[in-house]
Design an enzyme around this catalytic site. Sequence first.
Site, PDB file in Angstrom:
ATOM      1  N   CYS B 139     -18.046  79.721 -65.975  1.00 45.00           N
ATOM      2  CA  CYS B 139     -19.843  78.918 -66.209  1.00 45.00           C
ATOM      3  C   CYS B 139     -19.035  77.954 -66.842  1.00 45.00           C
ATOM      4  O   CYS B 139     -19.190  78.016 -68.157  1.00 45.00           O
ATOM      5  CB  CYS B 139     -20.610  79.308 -66.850  1.00 45.00           C
ATOM      6  SG  CYS B 139     -21.833  79.029 -67.042  1.00 45.00           S
ATOM      7  N   LYS B 173     -14.424  86.262 -62.730  1.00 48.35           N
ATOM      8  CA  LYS B 173     -15.086  85.710 -61.611  1.00 48.35           C
ATOM      9  C   LYS B 173     -14.349  84.449 -61.758  1.00 48.35           C
ATOM     10  O   LYS B 173     -15.004  83.244 -62.750  1.00 48.35           O
ATOM     11  CB  LYS B 173     -16.294  85.542 -61.998  1.00 48.35           C
ATOM     12  CG  LYS B 173     -16.763  84.658 -60.720  1.00 48.35           C
ATOM     13  CD  LYS B 173     -18.608  84.336 -60.787  1.00 48.35           C
ATOM     14  CE  LYS B 173     -19.731  83.782 -60.156  1.00 48.35           C
ATOM     15  NZ  LYS B 173     -21.095  83.686 -60.255  1.00 48.35           N
TER      16      LYS B 173
END
Lengths: 253, 313
Positions: B139, B173
């Site tokens: 992120c 991710k």
Amino acid sequence: MRVLSNEKIALNIYSLTFESTALLLESLPGQFVNINVDGEDSPFFRRPFSIADVSQDSVEIIYEVIGAGTWILSTMAAGDSIDIIGPLGEGYDLNFSGSKSILIGGGVGIPPLMFLYNKMKEQGIELQFLAGFKSVAHNYIPRRITNVQYSSDDGSLGTKGYVTDLLTESLLNNEVKHIYACGPEPMLRKVIEIADENEIRCSVSVEKVFGCGTGICMGCVIENSLKRFTETGRKYSLVCMEGPVFDSGDVNL
Amino acid sequence: MKGGNQDRWEVDFSIELGDLTLKNPMLAASGTYGYGRELNNIIKTDEFGGICTKSITPLARDGNEPPRIAEVKMGMLNSIGLANVGVHAFIQDKIPFLQSLDTNIIVNVAGFTIGDYVEVIQLLEEIDGIDGYEINISCPNVKGGLEFGSSAKSAAKLTKTLRSETDRFLMIKLSPNVTDISEIALAVEGEGANAVSLINTLIGMGIDINSEKPILKNVYGGYSGPAIKPIALAMVQKVYHSVNIPLIGIGGIMNAEDVIQFMLAGATAVQLGTVNFLNPTALTEILDDLVAIAESKGIRKISDFKGRLKEWE
């Protein structure tokens, strides 16, 4: 959904009605629909519009052409298919309890108040409607809505000046229990200031950029007031889901 | 898949993802589907092959200051800043609904220290009905959150630690904001990741020439939407040739053609992200259109598309 009509009703301002689902026909004043005007390119996000009225089988929105999205919307014709999600959001508190009310709106912030006006009239609520426009050419309020006090920037309609001046004046002569407001942020801030001075409950409909309108992107936040922060432990509220209508004491506009 | 018309071409949509079987290869991407319940009156959440939840951190987070979302050409910028209810409220308020769904529940986990990730996973290990974890190492929105995904060494270290905490499906991710994404994929595969999902958002920025300010309060945000699909496809195709674990393709998927493109490039499954904001019923349309594409190519099993990309002669 199918477009039923899309007509110019004032300078750059249109009324669009569309055939509706049972769910949409249950829409309440202050709630909005989210319209996908161009699919997936530009404009990218859906565009939110407050509901201006609900009839037997259709829903009306009123919009001003201000950019690419509303321009595309203005080109739609009866019979066209339109991608609409709604009703979304929390609207105005309809528990009127017979209180004396003022509806105050500016420009294209007025449509949800027109819808609210209808609901109040049905219930016989005593109210005053204050509406501010740039000029008489921008006024789209239909004649069935009576006793509207107008202001305009250029004096071509009603009193020259701000609609909030009408509010101040009105409060000198009337005892009011609840103010319902929708319009540009500077106007809303002034309304809240006046309501606070007079200790009157005030509900405001707030506009922010919505990524989704359904509460999942969490982008459209507004800062909670200290009071609401203390109650919830949260710094922000989601405008699309917990609003767009808030009690003015709950948020910092 | 959905029955009805007898003449309809039958397609087996199921796919295998490690030990998991998904009824179809479409998952909801983290941060674009809330906690699974928000859109349930518009589309049945369990139509998805799986749900990746909003990123969960040890404590509740309000997220970044607004404006934290903006529209740009062919996509959007966001700097939500990992706003979430925190793992304790997640378990108490959000898990019961997720458990009631007939789909795979992948909890996305985020943190600022390895201890944060461990804390969340240890608490979730006690809860039934969670099928796996997706680890947000990428992120780009929160200062300090970048490190784990930006080097192979730190990504490997985090993966190794989390692998020792859980036997559940563990998916990392990946961030596209790196020099060589394949290197990171190889590193996490080496430490026992069951899959990688890629790509997370690209770091982007917008400027308002009237105010002469960035359009986001945080200055930078994650760029997502159809504009990033070519970048995502290239990264999926590269990583497919580097690792053996399954890939979950993410990046600007809007329709069935996009899904097929990612599968041809090597993705076993895909995630629908930003499209959920624009078109909450996209999945239903994609499933219908996939049947038509499969029929036109004579394909009966959707997984047959995986890695079928042909080379130029």
